[in-house]
Enzyme design. Structure first.
Site, short mmCIF file in Angstrom:
data_model
loop_
_atom_site.label_atom_id
_atom_site.label_comp_id
_atom_site.label_asym_id
_atom_site.label_seq_id
_atom_site.Cartn_x
_atom_site.Cartn_y
_atom_site.Cartn_z
N GLY A 4 0.86 -1.18 0.00
CA GLY A 4 0.00 0.00 0.00
C GLY A 4 0.89 1.23 0.00
N SER A 10 -0.28 -3.78 3.55
CA SER A 10 0.28 -4.44 2.38
C SER A 10 -0.25 -5.86 2.38
CB SER A 10 1.81 -4.44 2.43
OG SER A 10 2.31 -3.13 2.30
N HIS A 27 0.99 -4.10 -8.80
CA HIS A 27 2.34 -4.05 -8.21
C HIS A 27 2.38 -3.16 -6.98
CE1 HIS A 27 4.19 -5.95 -11.83
NE2 HIS A 27 3.02 -5.57 -12.29
N GLY A 28 1.25 -2.58 -6.62
CA GLY A 28 1.15 -1.71 -5.47
C GLY A 28 -0.07 -0.83 -5.60
N ALA A 29 -0.24 0.05 -4.65
CA ALA A 29 -1.40 0.92 -4.64
C ALA A 29 -1.39 1.89 -5.82
CB ALA A 29 -1.48 1.70 -3.33
#
Length: 99
Positions: A4, A10, A27-29
């Site tokens: 996150g 996360s 791959h992430g926020a």
């Protein structure tokens, strides 16, 4: 691992192998504000409020990393439900970054 922000959860996940997404996942926020827009938009007081209960270095250097500069990780994960299975949710306790 799908992270996150420095102040949000996360996720540890396993992929479901969805061919239409090329067996990929988020791959992430992802950023909602560019670094320069975040510096213009948010204040140090807002950063302190967002990071309550999380140990971090309280300097202007991290203003562009304020959690509000990122998309809502819970929404990102809801959108990725067909792509990944959540195995663990990690809660932010400490954030270590140089400045």
């Amino acid at each position: 691992l799908i992270p996150g922000s420095m102040g949000t959860r996360s996720y540890v996940v396993v992929g479901k192998g969805e061919p239409e997404s090329l067996c990929s996942s988020p791959h992430g926020a992802g950023r909602a504000y560019s670094r320069s827009a975040a510096r213009r938009t948010f204040t140090r007081a807002q950063l302190r409020e967002a990071m309550q209960g999380i140990e971090y270095r309280d300097t202007d250097a991290f203003l562009d990393e304020i959690p509000a500069a990122y998309k809502d990780i819970d929404q990102v994960m809801a959108d990725a439900a067909d792509l990944v299975e959540v195995r663990h949710v990690l809660r932010q306790v400490v954030n270590v970054k140089g400045d």
